[in-house]
Design a protein around this motif. Structure first.
Motif, short mmCIF file in Angstrom:
data_model
loop_
_atom_site.label_atom_id
_atom_site.label_comp_id
_atom_site.label_asym_id
_atom_site.label_seq_id
_atom_site.Cartn_x
_atom_site.Cartn_y
_atom_site.Cartn_z
N GLY A 40 0.82 -1.21 0.00
CA GLY A 40 0.00 0.00 0.00
C GLY A 40 0.85 1.25 0.00
N TYR A 41 1.94 1.24 0.74
CA TYR A 41 2.85 2.39 0.80
C TYR A 41 3.48 2.64 -0.56
N LYS A 42 3.80 1.57 -1.26
CA LYS A 42 4.38 1.71 -2.61
C LYS A 42 3.38 2.39 -3.55
N TYR A 43 2.12 1.93 -3.51
CA TYR A 43 1.11 2.55 -4.37
C TYR A 43 0.93 4.02 -4.02
N ALA A 44 0.97 4.34 -2.72
CA ALA A 44 0.83 5.72 -2.30
C ALA A 44 2.02 6.56 -2.77
N HIS A 45 3.21 5.95 -2.75
CA HIS A 45 4.42 6.68 -3.15
C HIS A 45 4.47 6.90 -4.66
N ASP A 46 3.90 5.99 -5.43
CA ASP A 46 3.94 6.14 -6.90
C ASP A 46 3.15 7.36 -7.37
N ARG A 47 2.04 7.65 -6.71
CA ARG A 47 1.21 8.80 -7.03
C ARG A 47 0.78 8.80 -8.50
N ASP A 48 0.53 7.64 -9.05
CA ASP A 48 0.06 7.54 -10.42
C ASP A 48 -1.46 7.48 -10.40
N GLU A 49 -2.09 8.58 -10.82
CA GLU A 49 -3.55 8.67 -10.76
C GLU A 49 -4.22 7.71 -11.72
N LYS A 50 -3.49 7.22 -12.73
CA LYS A 50 -4.08 6.29 -13.68
C LYS A 50 -4.27 4.89 -13.08
N ILE A 51 -3.52 4.63 -12.02
CA ILE A 51 -3.60 3.31 -11.39
C ILE A 51 -4.64 3.35 -10.27
N GLU A 52 -5.69 2.59 -10.41
CA GLU A 52 -6.72 2.51 -9.39
C GLU A 52 -6.47 1.28 -8.51
N VAL A 53 -6.28 1.52 -7.25
CA VAL A 53 -5.94 0.44 -6.32
C VAL A 53 -7.00 0.37 -5.22
N ASN A 54 -7.40 -0.85 -4.88
CA ASN A 54 -8.30 -1.05 -3.76
C ASN A 54 -7.85 -2.30 -3.00
N ASN A 55 -8.57 -2.64 -1.95
CA ASN A 55 -8.18 -3.78 -1.12
C ASN A 55 -8.24 -5.10 -1.88
N GLN A 56 -9.20 -5.22 -2.81
CA GLN A 56 -9.29 -6.45 -3.61
C GLN A 56 -8.04 -6.64 -4.47
N ILE A 57 -7.55 -5.54 -5.05
CA ILE A 57 -6.35 -5.62 -5.88
C ILE A 57 -5.13 -6.01 -5.03
N ILE A 58 -5.03 -5.44 -3.84
CA ILE A 58 -3.91 -5.78 -2.95
C ILE A 58 -3.97 -7.26 -2.57
N ALA A 59 -5.18 -7.74 -2.25
CA ALA A 59 -5.33 -9.15 -1.88
C ALA A 59 -4.93 -10.05 -3.04
N LYS A 60 -5.33 -9.69 -4.25
CA LYS A 60 -4.99 -10.50 -5.43
C LYS A 60 -3.50 -10.46 -5.71
N HIS A 61 -2.90 -9.29 -5.56
CA HIS A 61 -1.46 -9.15 -5.83
C HIS A 61 -0.64 -9.96 -4.83
N LEU A 62 -1.05 -9.98 -3.56
CA LEU A 62 -0.30 -10.70 -2.53
C LEU A 62 -0.75 -12.16 -2.39
N GLU A 63 -1.83 -12.50 -3.13
CA GLU A 63 -2.38 -13.86 -3.08
C GLU A 63 -2.76 -14.25 -1.65
N ILE A 64 -3.52 -13.37 -1.01
CA ILE A 64 -4.01 -13.62 0.34
C ILE A 64 -5.50 -13.30 0.37
N PRO A 65 -6.25 -13.78 1.37
CA PRO A 65 -7.67 -13.47 1.46
C PRO A 65 -7.90 -11.98 1.70
N LEU A 66 -9.03 -11.47 1.23
CA LEU A 66 -9.38 -10.07 1.44
C LEU A 66 -9.47 -9.76 2.94
N GLU A 67 -9.94 -10.75 3.74
CA GLU A 67 -10.07 -10.53 5.18
C GLU A 67 -8.73 -10.20 5.82
N ASP A 68 -7.65 -10.80 5.31
CA ASP A 68 -6.32 -10.52 5.86
C ASP A 68 -5.90 -9.08 5.58
#
Length: 368
Positions: A40-68
């Motif tokens: 999440g800190y990396k996405y915040a540091h990139d500041r690329d407005e074209k990239i839409e990030v949410n908790n589902q994307i983070i869960a998919k990227h890390l291959e972990i459950p959304l609840e985690d």
């Protein structure tokens, strides 16, 4: 005229992480929470407005459950280093995450201490009944509460469950570690008190024992007996069952009276695969037999615990069996023909045949 910079297909950038996070906050969190924070800190540091990030994307990227992912943000918010900003009040999972400047927090915190003011970092929020309902939907937490009820031999109250759930938040303890704390407090110390168990959890947290590997290693070095119990019960497939006082005494006998090593005891436990109902008493029979035979090492098992050889009975081959007829009282019978010659037998047969013909002819003429 304009100026542009070429971008690469691969992400070869850098993400600076404050040492305060690495030194002070990272050690108190499990690996999953750290990964969520860093991504999440990396996405915040990139500041690329074209990239839409949410908790589902983070869960998919890390291959972990959304609840985690959601639990990770709750954890970091409780530590006061992020803020969750609601986007839609109806959707509690849809929010923005604001990463606070840790250097500024550090300065404010120290100034507040110097001026005897409240600390800036927020205190952990209390667990509400709704939090408890939501947590029970998570299989690992639901299983934890069921195991605690089994260990305590009673149904835990709602307030007690809320307190137990807060340990996951406050001490960053995994559910299986909390289960083990109850098992240790009840089985080893004989205490069924929530506050006493929390003391165990707090001591483990202070000692850095936040996962099962470190807890089991702690047992090995600090409480050898309990470590043995855990290894034996796990070898028998009973790691989710409370061990009884009687079973403890039997296991203690294997080490203290029989002087067996843990390796030998676990080898004896392998024999449980031969029975449909494995138990500590069944293994006790195996180890008692080994002790009587003075079997103390794995090599001794091969030499002194061989199965008894069965006696071999010689069976005659088919070619060696003679067909001897069964003798009866009729074997001594002699036929009447034995005392006549062949010529005399022919004459007798001819006379019998002639008499039969004469009798037939007389019958046909009506003389008889």
């Amino acid at each position: 005229m304009s100026f542009t910079l070429e971008t690469t297909d691969m992400d070869l950038g850098d993400t600076p992480i404050e040492n305060i996070f690495i030194n002070d906050f990272m050690p108190m969190a499990n690996g999953t929470y750290v990964k969520v924070y860093l991504l999440g800190y990396k996405y915040a540091h990139d500041r690329d407005e074209k990239i839409e990030v949410n908790n589902q994307i983070i869960a998919k990227h890390l291959e972990i459950p959304l609840e985690d992912v959601l639990r990770a943000w709750d954890f970091w918010e409780s530590k006061g280093i992020i803020k969750k900003i609601a986007v839609n009040e109806e959707d509690k999972y849809n929010y923005k995450v604001k990463f606070l400047n840790l250097k500024q927090l550090y300065i404010k915190n120290n100034l507040s201490l110097f001026n005897n003011k409240e600390e800036t970092i927020k205190k952990p929020k209390s667990i509400t009944p709704q939090d408890l309902i939501d947590a029970n939907q998570i299989p690992a937490i639901n299983k934890m509460f069921n195991r605690i009820d089994d260990i305590m031999r009673r149904q835990t109250q709602t307030t007690e469950k809320q307190k137990i759930l807060s340990w996951i938040q406050d001490y960053n303890m995994n559910p299986d570690v909390i289960e083990k704390a109850f098992s240790y407090g009840v089985e080893r110390k004989g205490v069924r008190n929530i506050n006493y168990i929390e003391g165990i959890i707090r001591n483990w947290y202070d000692s850095g024992l936040t996962n099962m590997e470190t807890v089991i290693e702690h047992f090995r070095t600090q409480d050898e007996k309990f470590y043995r119990y855990q290894k034996v019960m796990r070898a028998l497939g009973f790691d989710n069952r409370t061990i009884s006082q009687g079973e403890m005494k039997v296991i203690d006998k294997w080490f203290e009276e029989y002087k067996f090593s843990l390796e030998m005891v676990l080898k004896g436990c392998e024999s449980s695969s031969k029975t449909a109902n494995p138990s500590v008493n069944y293994i006790d029979g195996v180890l008692k037999s080994w002790n009587e035979k003075n079997i103390k090492t794995l090599e001794d098992i091969e030499e002194k615990d061989k199965p008894k050889e069965k006696k071999e009975y010689k069976v005659a081959k088919p070619s060696q069996i003679k067909n001897v007829p069964l003798k009866t009282r009729f074997h001594n019978f002699q036929q009447r023909s034995d005392k006549y010659t062949a010529e005399e037998l022919d004459n007798i047969v001819e006379n019998i045949a002639r008499k039969k013909r004469e009798a037939y002819n007389q019958k046909a003429k009506g003389e008889v």
